[in-house]
Design a protein around this motif. Structure first.
Motif, PDB file in Angstrom:
ATOM      1  N   MET A  22      31.771  59.124 -46.681  1.00 35.41           N
ATOM      2  CA  MET A  22      33.254  59.488 -47.075  1.00 35.41           C
ATOM      3  C   MET A  22      32.987  61.231 -47.475  1.00 35.41           C
ATOM      4  N   ALA A  27      31.792  51.566 -44.050  1.00 36.54           N
ATOM      5  CA  ALA A  27      32.427  51.421 -43.599  1.00 36.54           C
ATOM      6  C   ALA A  27      33.974  51.818 -43.285  1.00 36.54           C
ATOM      7  N   LEU A  28      34.423  51.647 -44.192  1.00 33.56           N
ATOM      8  CA  LEU A  28      35.369  52.209 -44.828  1.00 33.56           C
ATOM      9  C   LEU A  28      35.939  53.050 -43.841  1.00 33.56           C
ATOM     10  N   GLY A  29      34.228  54.489 -44.110  1.00 32.39           N
ATOM     11  CA  GLY A  29      34.532  56.041 -44.119  1.00 32.39           C
ATOM     12  C   GLY A  29      34.332  55.733 -42.276  1.00 32.39           C
ATOM     13  N   ARG A  30      34.210  54.888 -41.163  1.00 35.44           N
ATOM     14  CA  ARG A  30      34.073  55.594 -39.995  1.00 35.44           C
ATOM     15  C   ARG A  30      35.390  54.230 -39.667  1.00 35.44           C
ATOM     16  N   GLU A  60      35.539  62.310 -45.364  1.00 33.04           N
ATOM     17  CA  GLU A  60      36.865  62.002 -45.436  1.00 33.04           C
ATOM     18  C   GLU A  60      37.129  63.064 -46.577  1.00 33.04           C
ATOM     19  N   ASP A 114      29.677  45.721 -37.043  1.00 31.90           N
ATOM     20  CA  ASP A 114      30.990  46.176 -38.268  1.00 31.90           C
ATOM     21  C   ASP A 114      31.995  46.219 -36.844  1.00 31.90           C
TER      22      ASP A 114
END
Lengths: 660, 161
Positions: free
Chosen positions: B1, A417-420, B4, B152
């Motif tokens: 990730m 979720a953080l990545g998105r 990123e 989300d």
């Protein structure tokens, strides 16, 4: 004269208030606390009377008072006569005491939601602090000392202080410093009464925000004043007195963030009390620095023995605060535990580590010359190069966290979720960094700063978009109304984000200083010099004389790319009363850059020494400060009940886990 | 990730790639920089760069002249120290007692970060795994990527209200 009797009466009434508050707290008697509150109000009234007496003496040119002689003159322009109130040490302490007694009275009177015994102890602390300042005004810093021989005119106010900024900057700083005494007193009251729950900070949240906002705007206005008045081309010199205002701002900012964790999760209670104690002690420490002459600064008041009075007061505040924390340590245990390392709590904690490390860095750099002199015998200075080198990495890390923090959920968050959520800001940051690098920017620090600013701006922008999207879909609103509703329905959260956006703009302005250009030249009329992309032609000096000063005004024609774009008129003046030269800077400001021209010297043949700067992006600092002020307004206008206390919130909300 | 992380790597590479290419400073920039690193002998507590006095302007002109003549920073600083003493430095040396000035903030930051990390680990390790969604049952929830994304979004929207 009413001034000194009014101060003596104020000292007597505040002593009475102190005793009554103490007895009210010990015996838990409401009638005594109410009587003490009335005595505190009387103290505020007497202090107001003393201030009115001094102000009227300044306006009436009553040169029988030494203070009026030292800080005003018959030719001083009307509005700046008010500045004379805080232009000298005694007047500034009187003004400080006025704010303190007024704020204390208002805070005590408005404390309807706080336990009476906490109010009694908080009142005791506030009355004690007020008594100390009134004692200063009666003994070592009496503003009503009379002259043996009455002069015909006064020495006048320092020309540097005769600026519109000086009408607002010191009162705002004092409002910030003094305002922090309210949450400090409440924290001490909660500890001393044994009710160290979460109510103390909830009832002083507005005071903390108000004080922090006033200090923030005061600091920025101080920078603007330095930029336009001092003539060295900058806005922040890491001067000890500037640092003295910055240190409590840093710890207060840490507190404003960490207290949210206490509010939502009942954690970090010891830490929050320690932060508010540090903030108040640092605010008083700044007052000590300004008035002791222990460190050299362009801002300090005259050296005297007043500063030394602050040392025992500082020590007493610090020791009493630490003792109170130690006494109630068992009341300050966290009710909850952390659910996961990747969570907003962790981001806030990291934010606190950075802010406190930053505050320590500034404190350390400020006091290092004293320590070095004691250890080595050599008086060393610590200048901007040191502070910039040590502070810049911390500042950039804080900017990065400003972007990451809002993306994280309370309690826990999955990496997916953080990545998105982090992807768009990261793309923006990388694109800006790469674009600027390809475009020829060669400063690694500036590239990093611009990249992080883009990252944070997009992260915060994304929060607004996500919030607005809800109103758009559910209430079928356009983007504008949806954005406004997002902002106004949760002012604490989105007001905070507006403040963060202001910080981003300010950092963009700071990063621009990496491309600063400075050129100096001694020019005869008709000669030119280049600075950055500008060409400056000095055309000559015009001289004029007023009752206050000799004016020497240069005419400088500005060209860019061969085209004439304007004429600037920097001045190099001489003030007769103070026998002091004073440069009046000429600034041509745009969002891209500021052209800043100063005349530092001129000769009889009309030649002049011209100091010129191109300061890129400085405009964004002031724009960012305006955005911050807007955010502060939103925050302060937020209702008390916007965020329900943790215990009242839905358990479903509390246990929501973002899947990943 | 991973994407990123790749983006961050590209950004770092871009910064590192361009950093060494900084242009050689002009003599007047060298002089201005030195003026910002020394205390003015004429204005206590103010750097020579910021000092408004005429004597300070004269000294700035002398430093400019030395820089124009090709003197390096070290030679200019040595000359200034020989004239005005060690007190003229406005930046602590990165050796001897001066090293403490530079090292202590780093030590404080590292200690603070270390303590915060240990506390976070300690607190999160002691959290009982009993709440809804914290325990093994959470892993048994088999959500498709689109469901996950929707969840989300809903949670984010809920928080935004």
């Amino acid at each position: 004269m009413l001034g000194r009797p009014a101060l003596l009466c104020a000292l007597v009434s505040v002593t009475g208030a102190l005793v009554l508050f103490f007895l009210g707290a010990r015996k838990e008697r409401r009638d005594l606390t109410e009587a003490a509150a009335r005595a505190l109000a009387v103290t505020a009234a007497f202090t107001s009377l003393a201030v009115a007496a001094l102000v009227s003496a300044l306006f009436a040119h009553d040169f029988s008072l030494a203070y009026v002689v030292n800080y005003s003159s018959r030719s001083l322009a009307g509005p700046y006569t008010i500045s004379a109130l805080w232009g000298g040490m005694e007047g500034s302490l009187l003004f400080w005491t006025l704010l303190l007694t007024l704020f204390s009275t208002v805070a005590i009177r408005g404390a309807t939601s706080t336990r009476p015994v906490v109010v009694s102890w908080a009142g005791c602390v506030l009355a004690g602090i007020s008594a100390f300042f009134l004692l200063l005004l009666v003994v070592p810093a009496d503003p009503f000392v009379t002259m043996g021989e009455i002069p015909a005119d006064g020495r006048g106010l320092n020309p540097l202080l005769q600026s519109p900024g000086m009408l607002i900057h010191p009162p705002l700083l004092y409002t910030g410093f003094v305002g922090f005494s309210i949450p400090f007193a409440w924290a001490m009251g909660a500890l001393l009464s044994g009710h160290a729950d979460s109510r103390w900070f909830a009832s002083t949240r507005r005071w903390t925000l108000f004080s922090w906002s006033a200090l923030s705007i005061g600091i920025v206005l101080g920078g603007a004043w330095a930029y336009t008045e001092l003539g060295w081309g900058g806005y922040w010199a890491w001067d000890p007195v500037e640092n003295a205002s910055f240190m409590p701002w840093l710890t207060a900012t840490a507190y404003l963030h960490s207290v949210v964790i206490q509010e939502k999760r009942q954690m970090l209670k010891v830490w929050n009390v320690a932060l508010i104690l540090a903030t108040y002690v640092l605010a008083v420490f700044g007052t000590f620095l300004t008035r002791s002459g222990i460190l050299s600064s362009i801002h300090t008041f005259t050296e005297g023995d007043t500063g030394i009075w602050f040392l025992p007061f500082l020590a007493a505040m610090l020791l009493a605060g630490l003792a109170a924390i130690a006494l109630r340590l068992d009341h300050l245990k966290s009710d909850n535990r952390l659910d996961a390392l990747v969570s907003r709590e962790s981001a806030f904690l990291a934010n606190n580590v950075l802010f406190v490390a930053a505050a320590f860095t500034v404190l350390w750099g400020t006091v290092y010359p004293i320590i070095a002199e004691v250890v080595t015998g050599v008086r060393l200075s610590v200048g901007p190069a040191f502070f910039n080198a040590v502070f810049a990495p911390l500042g950039l890390a804080i900017v990065a966290l400003t972007g990451i923090g809002p993306l994280m959920s309370w309690r826990r968050m999955s990496k997916g979720a953080l990545g998105r959520l982090i992807r768009p800001p990261m793309i923006a940051g990388t694109t800006v960094t790469a674009g600027l690098a390809i475009g020829g920017v060669r400063s690694a620090g500036a590239l990093l700063a611009f990249g992080l600013c883009a990252f944070t701006a997009v992260a915060i922008g994304g929060e607004f978009v996500r919030g607005s999207r809800v109103y758009r879909s559910r209430q079928r609103l356009g983007w504008g109304p949806a954005l406004a509703r997002t902002l106004l329905r949760n002012r604490r959260r989105y007001g905070g984000y507006v403040v963060h956006l202001g910080v981003v703009l300010i950092v963009i302005g700071f990063a621009g200083s990496a491309f600063k250009v400075e050129r100096n030249a001694f020019l005869k009329p008709g000669e030119s010099m280049n600075v950055g992309a500008y060409s400056l032609t000095y055309e000559g000096m015009r001289q004029a004389r007023t009752s206050e000063k000799q004016i020497n005004e240069a005419t400088v024609v500005v060209r860019r790319g061969g085209s004439r774009i304007g004429v600037m008129h920097p001045q190099s003046n001489f003030h007769f009363a103070q026998r002091q030269p004073q440069s009046e800077v000429a600034i041509r400001t745009t969002p891209v850059d500021d052209l800043y021209v100063v005349v530092t010297q001129f000769d009889a043949d009309g030649s002049a020494a011209i100091r010129s700067f191109v300061n890129p992006l400085t405009w964004w600092i002031w724009a960012g400060a305006a955005v911050m002020a807007l955010g502060m307004g939103v925050l302060l206008s937020g209702g008390r009940g916007e965020v329900a206390p943790a215990s009242a919130r839905s358990p479903v909300r509390e246990t929501v886990v973002v899947a990943g | 990730m991973k994407r990123e992380a790749l983006l961050v790597a590209v950004a770092c590479w871009a910064v590192l790639a361009v950093a060494p290419a900084a242009a050689v400073a002009a003599p007047q920039d060298v002089a201005n920089d030195i003026a910002g690193r020394i205390t003015s002998p004429f204005c206590p507590g103010v750097t020579l760069h910021d000092c408004p006095s005429q004597a300070a302007a004269d000294l700035r002109n002398r430093i400019s002249a030395w820089a124009e003549a090709g003197w390096g920073r070290t030679r200019i600083m040595a000359r200034l120290e020989s004239e005005y003493g060690q007190e003229i430095r406005a930046v602590p040396p990165a050796s001897g007692t001066g090293l403490i000035a530079w090292a202590l903030p780093v030590v404080v930051l590292a200690t603070g970060a270390g303590v915060a990390f240990v506390l976070l680990r300690h607190w999160s390790a002691r959290t009982p795994q009993t709440r809804l969604g914290d325990g093994p049952e959470r892993n048994s929830l088999s959500l498709s990527p689109s469901e996950r994304r929707r969840l989300d979004d809903e949670i984010t929207a809920f928080k935004g209200r």
